[in-house]
Design a protein around this motif. Structure first.
Motif, mmCIF file in Angstrom:
data_model
loop_
_atom_site.group_PDB
_atom_site.id
_atom_site.type_symbol
_atom_site.label_atom_id
_atom_site.label_comp_id
_atom_site.label_asym_id
_atom_site.label_seq_id
_atom_site.Cartn_x
_atom_site.Cartn_y
_atom_site.Cartn_z
ATOM 1 N N UNK A 151 -10.377 6.591 -7.218
ATOM 2 C CA UNK A 151 -11.005 6.313 -5.924
ATOM 3 C C UNK A 151 -11.474 4.860 -5.826
ATOM 4 N N UNK A 152 -11.767 4.258 -6.992
ATOM 5 C CA UNK A 152 -12.246 2.864 -7.024
ATOM 6 C C UNK A 152 -11.093 1.854 -7.145
ATOM 7 N N UNK A 153 -9.875 2.338 -7.089
ATOM 8 C CA UNK A 153 -8.726 1.431 -7.251
ATOM 9 C C UNK A 153 -8.760 0.237 -6.289
ATOM 10 N N UNK A 154 -9.144 0.429 -5.015
ATOM 11 C CA UNK A 154 -9.202 -0.749 -4.127
ATOM 12 C C UNK A 154 -10.121 -1.850 -4.644
ATOM 13 N N UNK A 155 -11.213 -1.468 -5.330
ATOM 14 C CA UNK A 155 -12.121 -2.468 -5.894
ATOM 15 C C UNK A 155 -11.419 -3.234 -7.013
ATOM 16 N N UNK A 567 -13.758 4.819 6.483
ATOM 17 C CA UNK A 567 -13.014 4.309 5.322
ATOM 18 C C UNK A 567 -13.683 3.087 4.712
ATOM 19 N N UNK A 568 -14.507 2.365 5.490
ATOM 20 C CA UNK A 568 -15.164 1.175 4.948
ATOM 21 C C UNK A 568 -14.148 0.207 4.377
ATOM 22 N N UNK A 569 -14.353 -0.165 3.103
ATOM 23 C CA UNK A 569 -13.426 -1.074 2.445
ATOM 24 C C UNK A 569 -12.461 -0.383 1.516
ATOM 25 N N UNK A 570 -12.239 0.919 1.730
ATOM 26 C CA UNK A 570 -11.401 1.673 0.797
ATOM 27 C C UNK A 570 -9.915 1.594 1.116
ATOM 28 N N UNK A 571 -9.560 0.990 2.268
ATOM 29 C CA UNK A 571 -8.146 0.917 2.639
ATOM 30 C C UNK A 571 -7.816 -0.464 3.200
ATOM 31 N N UNK A 572 -6.558 -0.863 3.061
ATOM 32 C CA UNK A 572 -6.038 -2.102 3.614
ATOM 33 C C UNK A 572 -5.882 -1.951 5.131
ATOM 34 N N UNK A 573 -5.922 -3.089 5.846
ATOM 35 C CA UNK A 573 -5.820 -3.008 7.308
ATOM 36 C C UNK A 573 -4.534 -2.324 7.761
ATOM 37 N N UNK A 574 -3.457 -2.459 7.003
ATOM 38 C CA UNK A 574 -2.204 -1.818 7.397
ATOM 39 C C UNK A 574 -2.322 -0.298 7.369
ATOM 40 N N UNK A 575 -3.053 0.229 6.365
ATOM 41 C CA UNK A 575 -3.258 1.680 6.277
ATOM 42 C C UNK A 575 -4.157 2.179 7.406
ATOM 43 N N UNK A 576 -5.161 1.391 7.767
ATOM 44 C CA UNK A 576 -6.112 1.816 8.783
ATOM 45 C C UNK A 576 -5.499 1.812 10.183
ATOM 46 N N UNK A 577 -4.576 0.891 10.427
ATOM 47 C CA UNK A 577 -3.985 0.781 11.759
ATOM 48 C C UNK A 577 -2.767 1.677 11.942
#
Length: 609
Positions: A151-155, A567-577
């Motif tokens: 779950x912390x992989x984005x960090x 999602x906060x900072x857990x996903x890249x903008x491409x995933x969120x959009x």
């Protein structure tokens, strides 16, 4: 770490009036952080922080490569607990300071607290350095083995993006120790200088916020007087502002050179988790659109004002027939809350405690920091919103903007301390969307052509300030840092760089009196957060595209929107959009957002027929 992140101060356009006219304006109650600077809980947490940092270093320094997945998860949790307490302490010190920046006791408390936290956390510098030395395969195996760690992989991914720019352990520790007398000290000098500026108009002493307010006055003579008084005081202090910018730009150039950053903007792009080509596509799309946006709108506005040529003090002038009545606090609150509830009742429910629990500080007060911001503090407390509310419609939009940040920060807090922080490019999404909801609600209630015109013109101006003006600011910063790399810049050098982007962005309808060349001096973003400003344009373009999907009746839009904020900072903008069918890497994406602004100008032009 969160405590090292500067509090954002947004470029909110000020207004004019007396605080007493607007009802019972709320003030912060910081007790949810600490009750006072000598509170026993604060003393306890400061002592805990010192011990916890030392214990963390003793337990993990030189040993990260030997940890298994379970051990790495425990390490991350320990680091997150430290981040939480350090963030809580610095949020309290910072918020108290921003309430009265001219209070020497508050300034000393914040400075002393920052120095202690910096000393305590210096032993943690090894953490990011050792993480970046781990093998990719070893980390991949840990993530495959432990879902909680994954779950912390984005960090980990964000941290390892800095791997090519990492210095030696010793140098990183030195820079961490030195930070309180480096950029932080120059930031404080800027803040205290700005807060202490005194202007005199018609025999009355005013602060910066009050004089900027006059630039939106109906009386052109008052706007002109305010413009030249701003120029006079900026010129008197221009050597200080030039020294601040020269020093910070040079410090950044040295840091970037040692870290082998390919450009001055690279660090910001990395922290925003956005590709340079995406930012370049945004910048180019906006600059190409100057003629059909700002140039066209200001030419139209000149006709409304009966002017053949616009001066800079006409840029934010109200329309000639604009109703100048002020908006009291209760009306502002009701307007925003109704708009939020109209989108989804859950949004209004999240926003309600900001008004009732002392999470907003709204009144203009001597020494208070100018502008507005929403600060998330830490995930086990809540955000705080700062305004300088003076009762004009733009202040209602500022409330909608900052409250949108607050809602976003509350929802993202579910991710926990390390994953909640949203990149600046996406941090503006909820705020600008909140503004758009409020604007559309007000537009729907317009009963006359003139009322609709005033609302449309106000929104166009806000979007031009958010998109065109901020990209011009970004270009100014790019030119400033490039020029500083070649040597010391005189105030006149910086003035010339400023004017080179102003004329291009505002258009041929404007004349520029000499004093306007110094107006770069008061923009806080250039000092606190280099290259921050493109995030506003990014956010506005993104929200315009999002709102178009919403207006078209996109399926389950509200659920997707809340999921994006959570999602906060857990996903890249491409995933969120992606769930909305949007892609920021496509140049046409930005054209879609800019077309919304152009379409509003089309409607305004049609009203002239």
């Amino acid at each position: 770490m969160r405590f090292s992140r500067p509090m954002p101060v947004f470029d909110a356009t000020p207004s004019t009036g007396e605080a007493a006219d607007f009802g019972d304006l709320p003030e912060w109650n910081l007790d949810d952080l600490y009750t006072s600077e000598d509170a026993p809980e604060l003393t306890r947490d400061m002592a805990w922080l010192e011990t916890a940092c030392a214990d963390f270093a003793a337990a993990y320094e030189g040993k990260l490569a030997d940890l298994d997945a379970t051990g790495m998860l425990a390490c991350v949790h320990a680091y997150e607990a430290i981040d939480l307490i350090a963030g809580r302490i610095m949020s309290f010190a910072g918020l108290r300071y921003y309430q009265i920046t001219t209070d020497s006791d508050r300034a000393k408390f914040m400075s002393d607290t920052q120095e202690k936290v910096t000393v305590f956390t210096t032993p943690l510098v090894f953490y990011s350095l050792e993480l970046n030395r781990l093998e990719d395969e070893a980390l991949a195996n840990m993530f495959a083995e432990n879902a909680d760690l994954k779950r912390y992989k984005p960090i980990f991914d964000r941290q390892r993006a800095m791997k090519p720019h990492q210095l030696s352990d010793e140098l990183e520790k030195f820079l961490h120790d030195q930070s309180t007398v480096g950029a932080a000290a120059w930031n404080r000098l800027f803040d205290e200088t700005i807060a202490g500026l005194q202007f005199t108009i018609d025999g009355e002493d005013m602060n910066l916020e009050a004089v900027l307010n006059l630039l939106t006055d109906q009386d052109r003579a008052k706007r002109e007087v305010a413009n030249f008084e701003l120029a006079r005081v900026f010129e008197e202090n221009i050597k200080i502002f030039a020294r601040v910018h020269n020093t910070l730009a040079k410090e950044k150039e040295i840091d970037d050179r040692w870290r082998k950053m390919p450009s001055p903007q690279t660090a910001r792009h990395l922290s925003n988790h956005v590709e340079p080509e995406v930012v370049e596509a945004l910048r180019n799309a906006v600059v190409a659109a100057y003629p059909k946006l700002s140039h066209r709108y200001y030419a139209l506005k000149a006709k409304w004002l009966g002017l053949e040529t616009m001066q800079t003090w006409d840029r934010n002038a109200p329309l000639p027939k604009k109703d100048e009545k002020t908006v009291d606090w209760q009306e502002a609150k009701d307007t925003v809350m109704e708009a939020y509830a109209g989108f989804d009742p859950r949004m209004a429910d999240i926003a309600a405690p900001f008004f009732s629990e002392g999470w907003i500080d709204a009144a203009v007060k001597p020494g208070k920091a100018p502008g507005a911001f929403a600060h998330p503090t830490v995930t086990n407390v809540h955000p705080y919103v700062m305004l300088n509310y003076l009762g004009k419609p733009r202040d209602v939009m500022t409330l909608a903007h900052e409250l949108g940040h607050g809602v976003h920060q509350v929802l993202a807090a579910e991710q926990g301390e390390l994953l909640s922080s949203t990149p600046l490019t996406l941090a503006e999404t909820a705020s600008v969307f909140g503004e758009m909801l409020t604007f559309q609600a007000m537009l729907a209630k317009a009963t006359t052509k003139e009322e609709r015109k005033v609302l449309l013109a106000g929104k166009v101006e806000d979007m031009i300030n958010t998109v065109v003006r901020q990209i011009a600011f970004y270009d100014f910063e790019c030119k400033l840092h490039a020029a500083r790399a070649q040597g010391e810049l005189t105030p006149e050098d910086i003035n010339a760089l400023w004017m080179s982007v102003q004329a291009e962005s505002l258009g041929p309808i404007f004349e520029f009196t000499p004093g306007y060349a110094t107006f770069w001096a008061y923009v806080p973003h250039f000092v606190h957060s280099p290259f921050y400003v493109y995030a506003y344009a990014f956010g506005d373009g993104l929200v315009n595209a999002l709102y178009a999907v919403y207006a078209e009746g996109g399926e389950d839009f509200q659920e997707k929107y809340f999921d994006m904020l959570k999602a906060g900072g857990s996903k890249h903008h491409s995933e969120l959009l992606a769930p909305f069918g949007l892609d920021a890497s496509d140049p046409k994406f930005w054209d879609k957002g800019l077309s919304m602004i152009s379409g509003m100008i089309d409607e305004l032009e049609a009203m002239e027929d």
